[in-house]
Design an enzyme around this catalytic site. Structure first.
Site, PDB file in Angstrom:
ATOM      1  N   ASP A  54       0.815  -1.209   0.000  1.00 20.40           N
ATOM      2  CA  ASP A  54       0.000   0.000   0.000  1.00 20.40           C
ATOM      3  C   ASP A  54       0.853   1.266   0.000  1.00 20.40           C
ATOM      4  OD1 ASP A  54      -2.265  -1.560   0.029  1.00 20.40           O
ATOM      5  OD2 ASP A  54      -2.564  -1.438   2.186  1.00 20.40           O
ATOM      6  N   ASN A 123      -5.211   8.403   1.235  1.00 18.62           N
ATOM      7  CA  ASN A 123      -5.560   7.803   2.522  1.00 18.62           C
ATOM      8  C   ASN A 123      -5.983   8.830   3.556  1.00 18.62           C
ATOM      9  OD1 ASN A 123      -5.452   5.052   2.175  1.00 18.62           O
ATOM     10  ND2 ASN A 123      -3.683   4.725   3.495  1.00 18.62           N
ATOM     11  N   ALA A 169      -6.976   2.383   7.666  1.00 21.33           N
ATOM     12  CA  ALA A 169      -5.551   2.543   7.988  1.00 21.33           C
ATOM     13  C   ALA A 169      -5.389   3.147   9.384  1.00 21.33           C
ATOM     14  CB  ALA A 169      -4.881   3.385   6.906  1.00 21.33           C
TER      15      ALA A 169
END
Length: 270
Positions: A54, A123, A169
């Site tokens: 990622d 993110n 996350a």
């Protein structure tokens, strides 16, 4: 079609034959291919094969989004939540691109701005207390306002502002909710707040969030998609809104978000 290959050198720098095999396979199917080693190499590409985890994808996601480049992720990292294929399925990935028989999954991004600075995040944005040297601080004071209305004043280690993609996350680790990728919303999660009532807030994706430092003497780390991009110590409002760009991921179109969540995060084994 022009394609590129971007890879995590920590995993694949010694496996040049493997990288060359992917490139040759693409070229044999009429797709021009090159290795991407710097951002300017992205110019003119339609598809980028990203080999890594990622973090590797986050390194290039914003720049791909600005150029309209579709990302196909092959997992060579630890988690690989953003990747579509495992290494053993690389031939399937190549066939998918060459045949054009794939779906596109669009992921909302954040636009972060303050002063003359502007960043994009797939993110999250983290505004965090400094933990180094003379700039060390135990907590920071931050005011959050959505569309001009104060949500709360936070005494905490900082604040995470996350997209649905990033909700699995850092925000999740800090107690935030999981947002499915199709939700038009963001989540603001305080980090270790010194209050019993300070909880994560999910808010409309079309709103403007402003984070205002309450103590100008306290340095703040500005972290975008896991990288410290700046340290500020002035009373400047940090504005966060939905980006005009979105990240586009090539997908087989047959995956289930919750199934992947269970497998990748080891919540429940089938």
């Amino acid at each position: 079609m022009n394609a590129g290959i971007y890879f995590n050198k920590n995993y694949l720098s010694e496996n040049k034959a493997y990288i060359e095999r992917i490139g040759n396979s693409l070229k044999s199917n009429g797709i021009d291919c090159k290795i991407v080693s710097k951002l300017s190499d992205l110019d003119g590409l339609a598809v980028l094969f990203v080999l890594g985890g990622d973090g590797t994808i986050l390194n290039v996601a914003a720049d791909c989004a600005k150029r309209g480049i579709k990302i196909l992720g092959i997992n060579y990292g630890h988690l690989g939540f953003l990747t579509e294929f495992e290494p053993a399925k690389v031939d399937e990935a190549i066939s998918l691109v060459c045949g054009g028989n794939y779906s596109i999954e669009k992921r909302t991004m954040l636009e972060i701005s303050y002063g003359k600075s502007k960043y994009s995040a797939l993110n999250d944005l983290v505004i965090q207390r400094s933990t180094g040297g003379h700039d060390f601080s135990n907590t920071v004071g931050l005011r959050a306002a959505i569309d001009g209305v104060t949500v709360d004043n936070y005494t905490s280690d900082g604040i995470i502002v996350s997209t649905p993609t990033g909700s699995t996350a850092y925000s999740l680790s800090a107690g935030g909710s999981i947002l499915t990728p199709d939700i038009d919303a963001f989540i603001m999660t305080p980090i270790c707040a010194h209050s019993l009532h300070s909880k994560p807030v999910v808010y409309n994706g079309n709103s403007l969030l402003e984070i205002i430092p309450l103590n100008t003497k306290t340095p703040l780390n500005i972290i975008v998609d896991g990288r410290i991009v700046d340290v500020i110590n002035n009373h400047v409002a940090i504005k966060v809104k939905k980006s005009d760009h979105c990240a586009e991921f090539i997908s087989r179109g047959d995956k289930n978000f919750f199934e992947k969540l269970l497998v990748k995060l080891n919540i429940w084994s089938k």
